[in-house]
Design a protein around this motif. Structure first.
Motif, PDB file in Angstrom:
ATOM      1  N   VAL A  27      33.635  19.641  26.056  1.00 45.25           N
ATOM      2  CA  VAL A  27      35.064  19.502  26.329  1.00 45.25           C
ATOM      3  C   VAL A  27      35.502  18.142  25.799  1.00 45.25           C
ATOM      4  CG1 VAL A  27      36.813  19.388  28.137  1.00 45.25           C
ATOM      5  CG2 VAL A  27      34.902  20.982  28.359  1.00 45.25           C
ATOM      6  N   ILE A  28      36.587  18.141  24.998  1.00 46.28           N
ATOM      7  CA  ILE A  28      37.061  16.900  24.374  1.00 46.28           C
ATOM      8  C   ILE A  28      38.566  16.763  24.556  1.00 46.28           C
ATOM      9  CG2 ILE A  28      35.236  16.902  22.622  1.00 46.28           C
ATOM     10  CD1 ILE A  28      37.423  17.920  20.640  1.00 46.28           C
ATOM     11  N   ARG A  29      39.083  15.572  24.277  1.00 47.51           N
ATOM     12  CA  ARG A  29      40.528  15.331  24.228  1.00 47.51           C
ATOM     13  C   ARG A  29      40.941  15.313  22.760  1.00 47.51           C
ATOM     14  NH1 ARG A  29      43.646  15.996  28.274  1.00 47.51           N
ATOM     15  NH2 ARG A  29      45.014  14.327  27.673  1.00 47.51           N
ATOM     16  N   ALA A  30      42.068  15.973  22.436  1.00 45.18           N
ATOM     17  CA  ALA A  30      42.555  16.036  21.062  1.00 45.18           C
ATOM     18  C   ALA A  30      44.076  16.018  21.065  1.00 45.18           C
ATOM     19  CB  ALA A  30      42.035  17.294  20.372  1.00 45.18           C
ATOM     20  N   ARG A  31      44.663  15.532  19.975  1.00 47.52           N
ATOM     21  CA  ARG A  31      46.117  15.439  19.837  1.00 47.52           C
ATOM     22  C   ARG A  31      46.629  16.606  18.989  1.00 47.52           C
ATOM     23  NH1 ARG A  31      49.082  11.771  21.471  1.00 47.52           N
ATOM     24  NH2 ARG A  31      47.439  10.240  21.621  1.00 47.52           N
ATOM     25  N   VAL A  32      47.744  17.200  19.415  1.00 46.33           N
ATOM     26  CA  VAL A  32      48.384  18.305  18.689  1.00 46.33           C
ATOM     27  C   VAL A  32      49.069  17.727  17.450  1.00 46.33           C
ATOM     28  CG1 VAL A  32      50.142  20.109  18.793  1.00 46.33           C
ATOM     29  CG2 VAL A  32      48.726  19.620  20.806  1.00 46.33           C
ATOM     30  N   THR A  33      48.703  18.248  16.265  1.00 47.31           N
ATOM     31  CA  THR A  33      49.291  17.740  15.026  1.00 47.31           C
ATOM     32  C   THR A  33      50.138  18.762  14.276  1.00 47.31           C
ATOM     33  OG1 THR A  33      47.292  18.260  13.780  1.00 47.31           O
ATOM     34  CG2 THR A  33      47.454  16.047  14.693  1.00 47.31           C
ATOM     35  N   LYS A  34      49.979  20.059  14.607  1.00 46.36           N
ATOM     36  CA  LYS A  34      50.772  21.085  13.923  1.00 46.36           C
ATOM     37  C   LYS A  34      50.859  22.316  14.812  1.00 46.36           C
ATOM     38  CE  LYS A  34      51.240  23.360   9.483  1.00 46.36           C
ATOM     39  NZ  LYS A  34      50.731  23.493   8.129  1.00 46.36           N
ATOM     40  N   LEU A  35      52.037  22.941  14.816  1.00 52.38           N
ATOM     41  CA  LEU A  35      52.269  24.182  15.563  1.00 52.38           C
ATOM     42  C   LEU A  35      52.728  25.265  14.597  1.00 52.38           C
ATOM     43  CD1 LEU A  35      54.366  22.604  18.450  1.00 52.38           C
ATOM     44  CD2 LEU A  35      51.982  23.301  18.587  1.00 52.38           C
ATOM     45  N   VAL A  36      52.083  26.408  14.648  1.00 51.42           N
ATOM     46  CA  VAL A  36      52.514  27.571  13.871  1.00 51.42           C
ATOM     47  C   VAL A  36      52.508  28.769  14.819  1.00 51.42           C
ATOM     48  CG1 VAL A  36      51.809  26.698  11.615  1.00 51.42           C
ATOM     49  CG2 VAL A  36      50.197  27.972  12.980  1.00 51.42           C
ATOM     50  N   PRO A  37      53.021  29.926  14.399  1.00 56.16           N
ATOM     51  CA  PRO A  37      53.203  31.024  15.356  1.00 56.16           C
ATOM     52  C   PRO A  37      51.985  31.414  16.185  1.00 56.16           C
ATOM     53  CG  PRO A  37      54.368  31.525  13.344  1.00 56.16           C
ATOM     54  CD  PRO A  37      53.600  30.253  13.087  1.00 56.16           C
ATOM     55  N   PHE A  38      50.774  31.418  15.625  1.00 52.31           N
ATOM     56  CA  PHE A  38      49.639  31.925  16.386  1.00 52.31           C
ATOM     57  C   PHE A  38      48.561  30.906  16.706  1.00 52.31           C
ATOM     58  CE2 PHE A  38      51.395  35.706  14.336  1.00 52.31           C
ATOM     59  CZ  PHE A  38      51.683  36.433  15.486  1.00 52.31           C
ATOM     60  N   TRP A  39      48.669  29.690  16.167  1.00 53.83           N
ATOM     61  CA  TRP A  39      47.657  28.699  16.477  1.00 53.83           C
ATOM     62  C   TRP A  39      48.238  27.300  16.501  1.00 53.83           C
ATOM     63  CZ3 TRP A  39      47.076  25.376  12.384  1.00 53.83           C
ATOM     64  CH2 TRP A  39      47.349  25.863  11.114  1.00 53.83           C
ATOM     65  N   ILE A  40      47.441  26.397  17.052  1.00 48.96           N
ATOM     66  CA  ILE A  40      47.804  24.978  17.157  1.00 48.96           C
ATOM     67  C   ILE A  40      46.687  24.186  16.498  1.00 48.96           C
ATOM     68  CG2 ILE A  40      48.169  23.083  18.771  1.00 48.96           C
ATOM     69  CD1 ILE A  40      49.095  25.236  20.788  1.00 48.96           C
ATOM     70  N   LEU A  41      47.032  23.254  15.619  1.00 50.02           N
ATOM     71  CA  LEU A  41      46.048  22.378  15.003  1.00 50.02           C
ATOM     72  C   LEU A  41      45.923  21.130  15.865  1.00 50.02           C
ATOM     73  CD1 LEU A  41      44.273  21.917  12.415  1.00 50.02           C
ATOM     74  CD2 LEU A  41      46.166  20.524  11.602  1.00 50.02           C
ATOM     75  N   VAL A  42      44.693  20.809  16.266  1.00 53.91           N
ATOM     76  CA  VAL A  42      44.439  19.614  17.074  1.00 53.91           C
ATOM     77  C   VAL A  42      43.431  18.734  16.352  1.00 53.91           C
ATOM     78  CG1 VAL A  42      44.985  20.721  19.267  1.00 53.91           C
ATOM     79  CG2 VAL A  42      42.636  20.752  18.444  1.00 53.91           C
ATOM     80  N   ARG A  43      43.531  17.422  16.595  1.00 53.97           N
ATOM     81  CA  ARG A  43      42.606  16.461  15.996  1.00 53.97           C
ATOM     82  C   ARG A  43      42.124  15.483  17.057  1.00 53.97           C
ATOM     83  NH1 ARG A  43      42.437  16.035  10.462  1.00 53.97           N
ATOM     84  NH2 ARG A  43      44.037  17.188   9.378  1.00 53.97           N
ATOM     85  N   PRO A  44      40.799  15.386  17.214  1.00 55.48           N
ATOM     86  CA  PRO A  44      40.270  14.311  18.056  1.00 55.48           C
ATOM     87  C   PRO A  44      40.382  12.990  17.289  1.00 55.48           C
ATOM     88  CG  PRO A  44      38.516  15.801  17.326  1.00 55.48           C
ATOM     89  CD  PRO A  44      39.808  16.315  16.770  1.00 55.48           C
ATOM     90  N   ASP A  45      40.038  11.900  17.900  1.00 58.81           N
ATOM     91  CA  ASP A  45      40.219  10.583  17.284  1.00 58.81           C
ATOM     92  C   ASP A  45      39.463  10.389  15.975  1.00 58.81           C
ATOM     93  OD1 ASP A  45      41.945   9.728  19.227  1.00 58.81           O
ATOM     94  OD2 ASP A  45      40.364   8.878  20.467  1.00 58.81           O
ATOM     95  N   ASP A  46      38.347  11.074  15.775  1.00 56.58           N
ATOM     96  CA  ASP A  46      37.543  10.802  14.593  1.00 56.58           C
ATOM     97  C   ASP A  46      37.903  11.627  13.364  1.00 56.58           C
ATOM     98  OD1 ASP A  46      36.552  13.175  15.477  1.00 56.58           O
ATOM     99  OD2 ASP A  46      34.563  12.429  15.946  1.00 56.58           O
TER     100      ASP A  46
END
Length: 81
Positions: A27-46
């Motif tokens: 389990v990690i923490r990640a920031r939301v960077t992009k939203l599209v109709p069926f998925w969300i792109l997330v990026r952890p710090d690295d």
């Protein structure tokens, strides 16, 4: 003929995928960077990017499940370098 030199910072930095090899099912923490109709792109710090299907998010009011820039807790279920 003139010689050329090629410089690369990537060559001296560790491969980010090798750092993630043992993180499956973590389990990690990640920031939301992009939203599209069926998925969300997330990026952890690295810098590694991951996809979260919207159907995997907890039920919420429409449009409020995630916003750009939000930080969220996600589980790494699969790695595909």
């Amino acid at each position: 003929m003139r010689g050329q030199a090629v410089l690369s910072l990537a060559a001296i930095q560790p491969n980010p995928w090798s750092l993630w090899a043992d993180r499956a099912d973590s389990v990690i923490r990640a920031r939301v960077t992009k939203l599209v109709p069926f998925w969300i792109l997330v990026r952890p710090d690295d810098g590694i990017a991951g996809l979260v299907h919207r159907f995997e998010l907890p039920p919420a009011q429409p449009g409020l499940a995630a916003r750009l820039g939000d930080e969220m807790t996600v589980r790494v279920t699969e790695l595909d370098p």
